[in-house]
Design a protein around this motif. Structure first.
Motif, short mmCIF file in Angstrom:
data_model
loop_
_atom_site.label_atom_id
_atom_site.label_comp_id
_atom_site.label_asym_id
_atom_site.label_seq_id
_atom_site.Cartn_x
_atom_site.Cartn_y
_atom_site.Cartn_z
N CYS A 9 30.19 20.96 48.09
CA CYS A 9 29.70 22.63 47.16
C CYS A 9 30.68 22.30 46.24
O CYS A 9 31.37 21.46 45.57
N ALA A 10 30.80 23.46 45.24
CA ALA A 10 31.07 23.58 43.98
C ALA A 10 31.79 24.31 44.47
O ALA A 10 31.53 25.70 44.93
N LEU A 11 33.03 24.28 43.37
CA LEU A 11 33.78 25.80 43.65
C LEU A 11 34.21 26.31 42.13
O LEU A 11 34.37 25.98 41.30
N ILE A 12 33.67 28.09 42.31
CA ILE A 12 33.76 29.01 40.94
C ILE A 12 35.19 29.88 41.66
O ILE A 12 34.72 30.24 42.60
N ALA A 13 35.93 29.65 40.38
CA ALA A 13 37.11 31.71 41.21
C ALA A 13 36.58 32.59 40.53
O ALA A 13 36.07 32.37 38.98
N PRO A 14 36.45 33.79 41.36
CA PRO A 14 36.12 35.38 40.22
C PRO A 14 36.95 35.45 39.63
O PRO A 14 38.31 35.06 39.84
N ARG A 15 36.63 35.96 38.11
CA ARG A 15 37.48 36.17 36.92
C ARG A 15 37.80 37.74 37.58
O ARG A 15 37.68 38.54 38.05
N ASP A 49 39.40 22.92 30.02
CA ASP A 49 38.58 24.07 29.74
C ASP A 49 39.29 25.42 30.67
O ASP A 49 38.33 24.51 31.58
N VAL A 50 39.53 25.98 30.80
CA VAL A 50 39.95 26.74 31.36
C VAL A 50 38.40 27.74 31.56
O VAL A 50 38.64 27.90 33.08
N ASP A 51 37.52 28.06 31.30
CA ASP A 51 36.43 28.51 31.97
C ASP A 51 35.56 27.24 32.76
O ASP A 51 34.43 27.98 33.15
#
Ligand SMILES: Nc1ncnc2c1ncn2[C@@H]1O[C@H](COP(=O)(O)OP(=O)(O)OP(=O)(O)O)[C@@H](O)[C@H]1O
Ligand SMILES: Cc1ncc(C[n+]2csc(CCOP(=O)(O)O)c2C)c(N)n1
Ligand SMILES: [Mg+2]
Length: 378
Positions: A76-82, A64-66
């Protein structure tokens, strides 16, 4: 995403038992254990996290790309801004005795803990993406945790919102979620965007949650043939609010200002007015209410619809030219939308923004209304 200092290894326990030099450590360990999250008969902190939260958070397709770059399990968690999007971020905390009654159905509590946060994303026109969950629990009861996490994840899965981290501790029941969503920055529905001549709209119906709170507190009672179903309507509104995500996203580019009504229409609309430096005129009789609420006294109806908090419906403003488009959106997302008033300019630049209320005949109403305030609460 901190981890409480609970010693977990059985080898460490055995070593401490057989060494005088580590006796102090062993005593400290026992003390730690007594005051730690879990009793000997229940789950450890980490098996609790793994079983009720981490396992379900990972219950998604690995392709899942999301998904977050890195979820539960690190510091920490890592989330990439879109590309082209801003991260919309909001935090809301629920405290036993303040936001919910002791002994409330844990499934409903799991739902509401996330719902009130998703509602803030809806109010910005943002699409849910991820959340963190920090909580204090007085004890770790499996049945409670199973029901709570079911309520939480059923909603998370509906909105494709991934649990990416959190914090777990022992203490008075207290639940805090931070949500992350995506919204193109120029389309975010901000509180400071209302303009002269805008219509004021609300979604759904207002006041049922406050009616439910009043019933639970014995402030009023529900009578008549529909008493059982009306009581259930009020209770559902209080315990299981529905975040208006689809409506918020559909209003991007059409609505100007928006917020979600958590503290009551009178108080929350004032936030839009203050941020936008405008006034509002509102028809108190036009504020939509359920059939159940319409069966309570006129006084209670007015109090619940205008000052009742916990509704989590959207209040938004939009130019009159968008009326038909907004009606069409309401029909498309299957959420009624109702026009209740108009925005106007301040008479003098230094004036304090205010709401003037009138009834359905246009006659002015002199109402002194206040939204929910934790330090001056109703
Ligand atoms: N302790 C705090 N530190 C910094 N900012 C805060 C703090 N508490 C609230 N805020 C900010 O104040 C603003 C209003 O907060 P509030 O909690 O009233 O939000 P709301 O959406 O109006 O209501 P709700 O809490 O029901 O979502 C928000 O921008 C929020 O981030
Ligand atoms: C037991 C109990 N007592 C009172 C209420 C009412 N209430 C509490 S907080 C709040 C506003 C939103 O909170 P916040 O501004 O913190 O997001 C409202 C309307 C309730 N639901 N349960
Ligand atoms: Mg809000």
């Amino acid at each position: 995403m901190a981890k409480a200092g609970i010693e977990r290894s059985p080898q460490t326990i055995a070593a401490a038992r057989h060494s005088r030099s580590t006796l102090c450590f062993f005593n400290a360990f026992c003390e730690n254990l007594r005051s730690s999250l879990v009793s000997q008969t229940s789950l450890s902190e980490f098996s609790l996290i793994e079983r009720f939260f981490e396992r379900r958070a990972l219950n998604r397709s690995p392709n899942d790309v999301d998904r977050a770059v890195l979820g539960i399990g690190d510091d920490c968690a890592l989330i990439a801004p879109r590309a082209g999007q801003s991260l919309a971020i909001s935090t809301d905390m629920l405290v036993e005795g303040r936001h919910f009654f002791p002994g409330v159905d844990p499934h409903a509590l799991g739902h509401k803990t996330l719902a009130v946060n998703l509602s803030d994303l809806a109010a910005m026109g943002a699409k849910p993406r991820a959340f963190t969950l920090a909580f204090a629990l007085p004890d770790a009861r499996e049945a409670w945790l199973a029901a709570f996490s079911d309520g939480l994840f059923e909603l998370a899965e509906r909105f494709d919102c991934e649990l990416i981290g959190g914090d777990t501790t022992r203490g008075p029941l207290n639940l805090c979620v931070t949500v992350f969503g995506d919204v193109p920055p120029d389309l975010a529905l901000r509180r400071d965007a209302a303009r002269d001549g805008d219509d004021i709209w609300v979604s759904g119906t207002l006041g049922d949650a406050r009616a439910g709170l009043g019933v639970a507190r014995g402030e009023w009672s529900v009578t008549g043939d529909d008493a059982a179903s009306d009581t259930a309507t009020f209770r559902r509104a209080l315990e299981r609010p529905e975040p208006r995500i689809a409506l918020g996203i559909a209003l991007r580019g059409l609505a100007r200002a928006a917020l979600d009504i958590s503290d009551g229409l009178a108080g929350d609309l004032l936030h839009i007015l203050e941020r936008s430096r405008v006034n509002a005129s509102v028809d108190a009789d036009a504020v939509p209410r359920s059939a159940a609420l319409s069966r309570l006294s006129a006084d209670v109806q007015r109090r619940c619809t205008l000052t009742g908090g916990d509704d989590y419906e959207l209040c938004f403003t939009a130019p009159a030219a968008t009326r038909e488009a907004i009606e069409a959106i309401g029909a498309e997302v299957k959420v009624p939308v109702t026009r209740i008033g108009t925005i106007s300019t301040l008479k003098a630049a230094a004036d304090r923004p205010a709401i003037t209320w009138h009834d359905s005949t246009g006659a002015p109403l002199s109402l002194t209304l206040q939204g929910f305030d934790h330090f001056n609460a109703d």
